[in-house]
Design an enzyme around this catalytic site. Structure first.
Site, mmCIF file in Angstrom:
data_model
loop_
_atom_site.group_PDB
_atom_site.id
_atom_site.type_symbol
_atom_site.label_atom_id
_atom_site.label_comp_id
_atom_site.label_asym_id
_atom_site.label_seq_id
_atom_site.Cartn_x
_atom_site.Cartn_y
_atom_site.Cartn_z
ATOM 1 N N GLU A 217 0.728 -1.127 0.026
ATOM 2 C CA GLU A 217 0.202 -0.098 0.052
ATOM 3 C C GLU A 217 0.852 1.098 0.169
ATOM 4 O OE1 GLU A 217 -3.660 2.140 2.554
ATOM 5 O OE2 GLU A 217 -1.880 0.815 3.823
ATOM 6 N N ASP A 296 -10.386 1.442 8.364
ATOM 7 C CA ASP A 296 -10.761 2.000 9.735
ATOM 8 C C ASP A 296 -11.943 3.165 9.514
ATOM 9 O OD1 ASP A 296 -8.427 1.467 11.569
ATOM 10 O OD2 ASP A 296 -7.359 1.982 9.666
#
Length: 357
Positions: A217, A296
């Site tokens: 990422e 999240d």
């Protein structure tokens, strides 16, 4: 405060978008414990204990984030630490897990894997073993109340010493088959030596746990290769930047490693500038299983259903493509086989139903 409800923003939809995404059965395989907290719960618990929240978690929520430099990641981590600080009691922990389960159930999840680093809570809750006991019981209770299956992933922190990761791997191994289904590795991907965490993953591998580290990422395809070489993952958290290398795509496909892709997180953190750029089709076209995750929701303002909604809206994913992503998430979960088979049948039924019903 910005007008965010915790779901994907209202956007134009594709022609067959009338099948309700909340009724599409799916599995949620990339959800962090602290980051799963409802924004309203964060505010309420902070007010209860007189904790002052930064404006980016109140009137400017969800916060503007970018972690493409060290300062940006520090700011992201500071917000995460503030959110962790409001969890003071066992009831707080049970509430967080139950609300996460209820939110996922409302989004169509039939199975949720939530990951936590017990060392972040051990000092407050009687040690990492006591805290793990608490979370396992909370997960069991929440799954029953929400009507979904749930599993726990114990995740080490790559900014801490690799010996700490071995301690957590041994802890996870003790609970294998008793609530803990996997072992992960999270936090800033650019920090720590990935190879040094290999022994911890070997402990988890011997215990038969799912190996689900983050990678690919904030760092590119070379780090995906490093994770494959040294951590032997079954799934890789994120992994989107594998799309930058055909050789790495081929290796992921050949090895059968699935990717947990979190579109809104990728854009919020600056990995991609727009939702249109998140390379989900590139990954699946290479033969890689992709499971969408919210990462999240507390910090990114979008939950599981929002990940499917943004692909429908920003990349014109058809209902057939979204159904296949849901199937991939279910097949690559660590849910019991009867749950998997039943959910796959329900995905087919969702797609067979006429659009508009």
């Amino acid at each position: 405060m910005r007008d965010h409800s915790g779901d994907a923003p209202e956007v134009a939809t594709s022609p067959d978008a009338s099948r309700p995404l909340a009724r599409l059965p799916k599995a949620h395989l990339h959800l962090h414990f602290t980051g799963s907290m409802r924004h309203g719960t964060l505010v309420e618990l902070a007010e209860r204990d007189g904790i002052r929240l930064p404006s980016s978690l109140t009137d400017e929520w969800p916060p503007e984030l970018s972690t493409m430099d060290e300062k940006g990641w520090f700011r992201f981590q500071r917000l995460y630490d503030v959110a962790r600080s409001v969890l003071r009691t066992e009831d707080d922990v049970r509430r967080l897990v139950l609300e996460a389960a209820l939110d996922d159930a409302a989004d169509g999840s039939v199975w949720t894997e939530i990951q936590v680093d017990p060392s972040g809570y051990g000092a407050r809750f009687g040690g990492i073993t006591a805290f793990t006991d608490l979370v396992i019981d909370a997960v069991r209770e929440a799954g029953e109340k929400a009507g979904i299956g749930m599993g726990l992933v114990v995740a080490a922190n790559r900014t801490r010493h690799p010996l700490d990761a071995r301690t957590l791997a041994r802890l996870a191994a003790q609970y294998a088959g008793r609530g803990v289904i996997g072992f992960g590795l999270s936090n800033d991907e650019r920090r720590g030596d990935t190879t040094a965490f290999g022994p911890a993953f070997a402990i988890a591998e011997r215990a038969g746990l799912a190996l689900v580290p983050h990678g690919g990422e904030l760092r590119g395809p070379a780090h995906v290769t490093q994770c494959l070489d040294h951590l032997h993952p079954h799934r890789l958290g994120h992994g989107v930047r594998a799309a930058e290398s055909e050789a790495v795509l081929d290796r992921l496909a050949t090895s059968g490693v699935a990717l947990e892709v979190c579109p809104t997180s990728n854009v919020s953190l600056g990995v991609y500038a727009t939702l249109e750029e998140v390379p989900v089709r590139t990954l699946t076209a290479a033969g890689i299983d992709v499971a969408l995750g919210a990462d999240d929701p507390l910090l990114f303002g979008s939950r599981l259903g929002g990940q499917y909604a943004v692909l429908r809206a920003a990349q014109d994913f058809s209902d057939a493509e979204l159904a296949e992503l849901a199937r991939m998430s279910i097949r690559r979960s660590y849910a019991p086989s009867d749950l998997v088979n039943g959910a796959l049948s329900r995905v087919d039924a969702w797609l067979d139903a006429p659009a508009g019903r």
